[in-house]
Design a protein around this motif. Sequence first.
Motif, PDB file in Angstrom:
ATOM      1  N   ARG A 143     -18.387   8.328  -4.726  1.00  0.00           N
ATOM      2  CA  ARG A 143     -18.290   7.148  -3.861  1.00  0.00           C
ATOM      3  C   ARG A 143     -17.211   6.217  -4.393  1.00  0.00           C
ATOM      4  O   ARG A 143     -17.339   5.689  -5.499  1.00  0.00           O
ATOM      5  N   ILE A 144     -16.181   6.054  -3.616  1.00  0.00           N
ATOM      6  CA  ILE A 144     -15.073   5.204  -4.028  1.00  0.00           C
ATOM      7  C   ILE A 144     -14.869   4.111  -2.989  1.00  0.00           C
ATOM      8  O   ILE A 144     -14.824   4.387  -1.795  1.00  0.00           O
ATOM      9  N   THR A 145     -14.765   2.873  -3.444  1.00  0.00           N
ATOM     10  CA  THR A 145     -14.425   1.808  -2.510  1.00  0.00           C
ATOM     11  C   THR A 145     -13.032   1.305  -2.870  1.00  0.00           C
ATOM     12  O   THR A 145     -12.654   1.272  -4.046  1.00  0.00           O
ATOM     13  N   PHE A 146     -12.260   0.971  -1.841  1.00  0.00           N
ATOM     14  CA  PHE A 146     -10.886   0.551  -2.100  1.00  0.00           C
ATOM     15  C   PHE A 146     -10.718  -0.945  -1.855  1.00  0.00           C
ATOM     16  O   PHE A 146     -11.086  -1.458  -0.804  1.00  0.00           O
ATOM     17  N   HIS A 147     -10.169  -1.607  -2.853  1.00  0.00           N
ATOM     18  CA  HIS A 147      -9.896  -3.043  -2.720  1.00  0.00           C
ATOM     19  C   HIS A 147      -8.451  -3.231  -2.265  1.00  0.00           C
ATOM     20  O   HIS A 147      -7.521  -2.838  -2.963  1.00  0.00           O
ATOM     21  N   ASP A 148      -8.266  -3.843  -1.097  1.00  0.00           N
ATOM     22  CA  ASP A 148      -6.907  -4.054  -0.585  1.00  0.00           C
ATOM     23  C   ASP A 148      -6.213  -5.173  -1.351  1.00  0.00           C
ATOM     24  O   ASP A 148      -6.668  -6.320  -1.326  1.00  0.00           O
ATOM     25  N   PRO A 149      -5.084  -4.874  -1.998  1.00  0.00           N
ATOM     26  CA  PRO A 149      -4.315  -5.961  -2.606  1.00  0.00           C
ATOM     27  C   PRO A 149      -3.686  -6.796  -1.485  1.00  0.00           C
ATOM     28  O   PRO A 149      -3.136  -6.240  -0.536  1.00  0.00           O
ATOM     29  N   CYS A 150      -3.778  -8.118  -1.582  1.00  0.00           N
ATOM     30  CA  CYS A 150      -3.260  -8.979  -0.508  1.00  0.00           C
ATOM     31  C   CYS A 150      -1.798  -8.686  -0.199  1.00  0.00           C
ATOM     32  O   CYS A 150      -1.386  -8.665   0.952  1.00  0.00           O
ATOM     33  N   TYR A 151      -1.018  -8.490  -1.264  1.00  0.00           N
ATOM     34  CA  TYR A 151       0.425  -8.342  -1.053  1.00  0.00           C
ATOM     35  C   TYR A 151       0.833  -6.954  -0.589  1.00  0.00           C
ATOM     36  O   TYR A 151       1.982  -6.714  -0.251  1.00  0.00           O
ATOM     37  N   LEU A 152      -0.127  -6.040  -0.567  1.00  0.00           N
ATOM     38  CA  LEU A 152       0.146  -4.730   0.015  1.00  0.00           C
ATOM     39  C   LEU A 152      -0.377  -4.721   1.456  1.00  0.00           C
ATOM     40  O   LEU A 152       0.337  -4.366   2.386  1.00  0.00           O
ATOM     41  N   GLY A 153      -1.613  -5.151   1.601  1.00  0.00           N
ATOM     42  CA  GLY A 153      -2.284  -5.077   2.892  1.00  0.00           C
ATOM     43  C   GLY A 153      -1.848  -6.157   3.845  1.00  0.00           C
ATOM     44  O   GLY A 153      -0.927  -5.983   4.633  1.00  0.00           O
ATOM     45  N   ARG A 154      -2.531  -7.308   3.731  1.00  0.00           N
ATOM     46  CA  ARG A 154      -2.258  -8.371   4.689  1.00  0.00           C
ATOM     47  C   ARG A 154      -0.790  -8.782   4.705  1.00  0.00           C
ATOM     48  O   ARG A 154      -0.227  -9.055   5.753  1.00  0.00           O
ATOM     49  N   ALA A 155      -0.172  -8.790   3.550  1.00  0.00           N
ATOM     50  CA  ALA A 155       1.196  -9.292   3.485  1.00  0.00           C
ATOM     51  C   ALA A 155       2.194  -8.299   4.067  1.00  0.00           C
ATOM     52  O   ALA A 155       3.230  -8.691   4.586  1.00  0.00           O
ATOM     53  N   VAL A 174     -15.928   4.415   0.819  1.00  0.00           N
ATOM     54  CA  VAL A 174     -16.834   3.448   1.453  1.00  0.00           C
ATOM     55  C   VAL A 174     -16.145   2.091   1.515  1.00  0.00           C
ATOM     56  O   VAL A 174     -15.513   1.667   0.548  1.00  0.00           O
ATOM     57  N   GLU A 175     -16.257   1.427   2.660  1.00  0.00           N
ATOM     58  CA  GLU A 175     -15.546   0.160   2.835  1.00  0.00           C
ATOM     59  C   GLU A 175     -16.446  -1.025   2.499  1.00  0.00           C
ATOM     60  O   GLU A 175     -17.634  -1.029   2.793  1.00  0.00           O
ATOM     61  N   MET A 176     -15.814  -2.039   1.934  1.00  0.00           N
ATOM     62  CA  MET A 176     -16.535  -3.280   1.674  1.00  0.00           C
ATOM     63  C   MET A 176     -16.650  -4.066   2.970  1.00  0.00           C
ATOM     64  O   MET A 176     -15.924  -3.821   3.924  1.00  0.00           O
ATOM     65  N   LYS A 177     -17.548  -5.066   2.976  1.00  0.00           N
ATOM     66  CA  LYS A 177     -17.771  -5.785   4.229  1.00  0.00           C
ATOM     67  C   LYS A 177     -16.512  -6.531   4.670  1.00  0.00           C
ATOM     68  O   LYS A 177     -16.270  -6.692   5.851  1.00  0.00           O
ATOM     69  N   SER A 178     -15.700  -6.982   3.739  1.00  0.00           N
ATOM     70  CA  SER A 178     -14.406  -7.475   4.201  1.00  0.00           C
ATOM     71  C   SER A 178     -13.323  -6.587   3.617  1.00  0.00           C
ATOM     72  O   SER A 178     -13.187  -6.469   2.406  1.00  0.00           O
ATOM     73  N   CYS A 179     -12.611  -5.943   4.504  1.00  0.00           N
ATOM     74  CA  CYS A 179     -11.590  -5.000   4.050  1.00  0.00           C
ATOM     75  C   CYS A 179     -10.408  -5.034   5.005  1.00  0.00           C
ATOM     76  O   CYS A 179     -10.435  -5.698   6.031  1.00  0.00           O
ATOM     77  N   LYS A 180      -9.380  -4.319   4.618  1.00  0.00           N
ATOM     78  CA  LYS A 180      -8.138  -4.256   5.392  1.00  0.00           C
ATOM     79  C   LYS A 180      -7.629  -5.668   5.684  1.00  0.00           C
ATOM     80  O   LYS A 180      -7.537  -6.476   4.776  1.00  0.00           O
ATOM     81  N   LYS A 181      -7.372  -5.964   6.970  1.00  0.00           N
ATOM     82  CA  LYS A 181      -6.793  -7.277   7.280  1.00  0.00           C
ATOM     83  C   LYS A 181      -7.648  -8.424   6.777  1.00  0.00           C
ATOM     84  O   LYS A 181      -7.164  -9.518   6.524  1.00  0.00           O
ATOM     85  N   ARG A 182      -8.938  -8.208   6.705  1.00  0.00           N
ATOM     86  CA  ARG A 182      -9.824  -9.292   6.294  1.00  0.00           C
ATOM     87  C   ARG A 182     -10.305  -9.127   4.862  1.00  0.00           C
ATOM     88  O   ARG A 182     -11.279  -9.739   4.453  1.00  0.00           O
TER      89      ARG A 182
END
Lengths: 259, 448
Positions: A143-155, A174-182
Motif C-alpha cells: 500500500r503506497i500513498t503518494f504525496h503531491d509536491p505543490c511545485y510539481l502538482g498544483r504549480a 491509495v489516495e489521501m483525502k486531499s490529493c492532486k489539485k487539492r
Amino acid sequence: MNVPTMASLFAEGKQPEVLFWVGCAGSFDDRAKKITKAFVKILNQAKVSFAVLGTEESCTGDPAKRAGNEFLFQMQAMTNIEVMNGYEVKKVVTTCPHCFNTLKNEYPGLGGNYEVVHHTTFLKQLLEEGKISMEGGSYRGKRITFHDPCYLGRANGIFEAPRELIQKLDAELVEMKSCKKRGLCCGAGGAQMFKEPEEGKKDVNIERTEQALETQPEIIAAACPFCNTMMTDGVKNKEKEASIKVLDVAELIADAEDL
Amino acid sequence: MYLIFFMITYIPNIVFAIFLALGIGYFTKNVKKLIRNIRLGKEADVHGDKGQRWKNMSRIALGQTKMVVRPIAGLMHIIVYLGFVIINIEVLEIIIDGLLGTHRIFAFMGGFYDFLIGSFEILALLVIIAVVVFWIRRNMIKLQRFIKPEMQGWPKKDGNLILYIELVLMLLFLTMNATDYQLQQMGAEHYSKAGSFPVSQFIAPLFDGMSQGTLIVVERSAWWLHILGILFFLNYLYFSKHLHILLAFPNTFYGKLKPNGQFSNVEAVTNEVKLMLDPSADPFAATTEDDEEPGKFGASDVMDLNWVQLLNAYTCTECGRCTSECPANQTGKKLSPRKIMMDTRDRLEEVGKNMDANGGTFEPDGKQLLDDYISREELWACTTCNACVEACPVSIDPLSIILEMRRFLVMEQSAAPSELNNMMGNLENNGAPWPFNQMDRLNWAQEA
Ligand code: HEM
Ligand code: SF4
Ligand code: SF4
C-alpha cells in the motif's frame, strides 16, 4: 556509480544529452543525497548520457525568490544561466520540484531557455522507451500513498507521471483525502523549510502526515526532497517510522530494480 | 390645463423615470469610482493568448466550472445565478411598462411569452429554495469557512442581507404575478390575459375574496417594490461582496495564464542585476526607458499592487474556499488568503474615500496596507503552495499579493525573519541555503 561532470565532458569535447540538476538538498542533505544516488543509479543502468555541474552548480534561487528577495534570486539565476549557456545545455532533469519550477518557468525570462523535466516524467519516459524495466518485486501489493509536491502538482500540473510509476510497481496506490489539485502542502515551501513556523495549533507536516496515515500506507511516496524531510519528520513524530517508510519515487524504482 | 392633465395621467411614468434615472445614475457614479480605484494600481502584465482568456471567462465565470468543486454550494449557486440572469429578462419588460404605462408589453409573443413567464416562475421558486439552503449553511450549519474572524461584522451581515434581498425580490415577483393572475381571471380592465403562472397560481388563493381595487393595489405595490428593489440591489453591489456578479467576468478574463508556480520576475531588478554582473554594461541603457521615479520594490500599500490585483480584491466573493484549503490556516496560523483580499479591498476603499474628500488626490493618512491591515505574521506564514489560487472559483490570486508584500519587507526594509536572513546569507555566500561550501557540492558522488 558513474557521475560525469559537464566540465570533464567538455574537456573531452563531449556534450551529454541531459544535464542532471542535483539541487542544494540533493547535494548536501543526508536524506536527499540518497535520492540523488538512487536516481543516478537508474541513469547509469539505463545508459543515459548525462552529466552534473558539480561545484559549478549553485542554488536556483527559489527560496530567496519565494521569501521576497528578488535580487538574490536573479543574481543566482543569471549566474547559473551563464554557466548553463556556456555549456550549451539543452535539456535539464532534476529531482527537486522547486528547481524544476524555477528552471522551467522563471529562467526563460532571464535568458535561460531549456527543456526542463522533473525526474518522475523522465523516468516514465525511460520506462516507455524500454530503457528501464520495473517488475515490482518487493513492492508488489504494497500500500503506497503518494504525496503531491505543490511545485510539481498544483504549480505545474504534473499529477500522473509519479502515479503511473507507482502503479507499474504493481503496488496498491491509495489516495489521501486531499490529493492532486487539492493536495495539502507538506509545509516546507515558500522558504518555510528554513524557519520556524508561525504560531498555530499544529505544524503543517503533522497535519499532512495524519492525512497520509489515514490511508494506512506501508510507504509514503514523495517526489521532492523537502516533502520527503517533512513527511519523514511527521512519521517520526507519530512514532510510526518502524512500520512506514517515506521514499522518493526514484528510490522505489532503484530498489525494485535492485540497483 | 392640458399640461396638468398630462402630468396627472403620467405621474406614475414620470416617477418611474425619475427612480430609474436616480438608480442608474448613482450606480454609474459608483462604477466610475470603482474604475478610478482599480486604476490606482500599477500596470499589469495581461499579455498573452486572448483566445485562452475568452475561454477561461466562459468556462470559469459563465460555465461556473470551479464552483462545482463543492457540489452543494455549486449547484445552489448555479440556480441562483441562472435564475437571476434569466429572470432579469423580465426586468426589461418591467422597465418598458413602467416608462410607457403599458402592461406586459411583450404579451404579443403569445405562447412563447407564456413559456417565458412560466419558466421565470419556476426559476424564481428554485432560487427561493437555493437562497434558503444558503441561509441555512450560513446561519444554522455554521460552516467553518463562514465563521472565521474576518467574517465578523459587516461581511457576515452582508452575506445574509444579500440572501434576504434575493428572497424578497423573488417573493415580490411571485406576488405580482399571483395578483395579476387573479385580476386576469376577473377580467379587470388593463389586465389582459397573458403569461402562465405555474408557481404563482398556488399563491393566488391567498388573495381570494379581495376586491378588484385591493388586488390592483397589491399588484401595483408588488410591481413597484420589485423594480425599486432591483434598483436598490444594483446600487448595493458596490458596497458588497456581491460586486462579484459583474466583476467575475473581467476577473476571470484577466486571470493568470502562466503556470501557477511561475512568479513574475521583477524587471527593475533585472536591470540592476545585469549592471552588477556586467560592469561594462551601459548604465544609461537600462534607465532611459523608464526615467520616472526609481520606484520601490514590492508593495506596502494598495497603490503598489497592480490593477489586476485590485480588481481581484473587488471581485472576491468572501466565500472562503481559499482559506479552507490553506495549509497555514488549517493548522491555526493567522494567515487567511480571504482576509488578504478583504483587507486589500478595505484599504483601497479607504484610499478612494480619502481621494474623494481631497478633491481627487490622495493625502497621506499615515496608514498603509502593511501592518495597519495585513500583519507580517500573516505574510510569513505562507508556504506559497498555491492552494488558495487553485481553490478560487473566480480566478483570484491572493498569493501574488503576499509575495509582493514580502518583496517590500525584504528588499526595502530588510525585515525578513532572522532565520530567513541566515538562509539568504548562506545562499549569497555559498550558493546554498545551508552553510556548506560550494566546493563540496559533488561530495555525494564519492560517498557510498
Ligand atoms: C449574475 C448573477 C449572480 C448572482 C445572482 C449570484 C449570486 C450569489 C449569491 C446569492 C451568493 C451567496 C451564496 C451564499 O450565501 O453562500 C453568491 C456567492 C458566490 N458566487 Fe455568485 N452570483 C452570480 C454570478 C456569479 C458568477 C458569474 C460567479 C463566477 C464563478 C460567481 C461566483 C460566486 C462564488 C465563488 C460565491 C461564493 C459562494 C460559494 O462558495 O459557493 N457568482 N453568488
Ligand atoms: S499559497 Fe499561501 S495563502 Fe495560499 S493557500 Fe498556500 S499557504 Fe495559504
Ligand atoms: S479569494 Fe476567491 S476563494 Fe478566496 S474568498 Fe475570495 S472568491 Fe472565495
